[in-house]
Design a protein around this motif. Sequence first.
Motif, short mmCIF file in Angstrom:
data_model
loop_
_atom_site.label_atom_id
_atom_site.label_comp_id
_atom_site.label_asym_id
_atom_site.label_seq_id
_atom_site.Cartn_x
_atom_site.Cartn_y
_atom_site.Cartn_z
N UNK A 50 -38.93 -46.26 41.50
CA UNK A 50 -38.71 -44.94 40.89
C UNK A 50 -37.22 -44.65 40.79
N UNK A 51 -36.88 -43.74 39.93
CA UNK A 51 -35.49 -43.33 39.78
C UNK A 51 -35.43 -41.81 39.80
N UNK A 52 -34.29 -41.29 40.18
CA UNK A 52 -34.09 -39.84 40.26
C UNK A 52 -33.53 -39.32 38.94
N UNK A 53 -34.05 -38.18 38.51
CA UNK A 53 -33.63 -37.57 37.26
C UNK A 53 -33.10 -36.18 37.55
N UNK A 54 -31.89 -35.91 37.09
CA UNK A 54 -31.35 -34.56 37.16
C UNK A 54 -31.86 -33.82 35.92
N UNK A 55 -32.92 -33.06 36.08
CA UNK A 55 -33.55 -32.39 34.95
C UNK A 55 -32.87 -31.08 34.59
N UNK A 60 -32.41 -33.52 25.69
CA UNK A 60 -32.12 -34.80 25.03
C UNK A 60 -31.41 -35.76 25.98
N UNK A 61 -30.53 -35.24 26.81
CA UNK A 61 -29.84 -36.06 27.80
C UNK A 61 -30.84 -36.60 28.82
N UNK A 62 -31.74 -35.75 29.26
CA UNK A 62 -32.77 -36.17 30.22
C UNK A 62 -33.64 -37.26 29.60
N UNK A 63 -34.08 -37.04 28.37
CA UNK A 63 -34.91 -38.03 27.68
C UNK A 63 -34.19 -39.36 27.56
N UNK A 64 -32.92 -39.34 27.16
CA UNK A 64 -32.17 -40.59 27.00
C UNK A 64 -32.01 -41.32 28.33
N UNK A 65 -31.81 -40.56 29.41
CA UNK A 65 -31.69 -41.18 30.72
C UNK A 65 -33.00 -41.86 31.12
N UNK A 66 -34.11 -41.14 30.95
CA UNK A 66 -35.42 -41.71 31.29
C UNK A 66 -35.69 -42.94 30.43
N UNK A 68 -33.54 -44.95 29.09
CA UNK A 68 -32.69 -46.06 29.50
C UNK A 68 -33.19 -46.69 30.80
N UNK A 69 -33.85 -45.92 31.65
CA UNK A 69 -34.40 -46.47 32.90
C UNK A 69 -35.68 -47.26 32.64
#
Length: 78
Positions: A50-55, A60-66, A68-69
């Motif tokens: 699992x990875x941590x997400x700063x929501x 759009x930034x959150x989506x791109x981070x997810x 990319x993971x």
Amino acid sequence: RYHITFRPAPTPEIQARLRQNPRDEEENIEKRVEAYYRNVKELEDFYEDAFYVNADQDPHVVFEFIESCIIKPLPCKK
């Protein structure tokens, strides 16, 4: 729905009629937080990839981070 801090009732008459959900009382919240901390280590071990997400960012930034993971980049030739 109203919130004591962020969206209070517009008039004292309405505020007097409001009731708090029993699940939101302090002792019930404390029980849920304690249960979380009792089980969090097992969950972290189970979901080791699992990875941590700063929501608390632009969606759009959150989506791109997810994204990319999840999508691993293709290996590069060296």
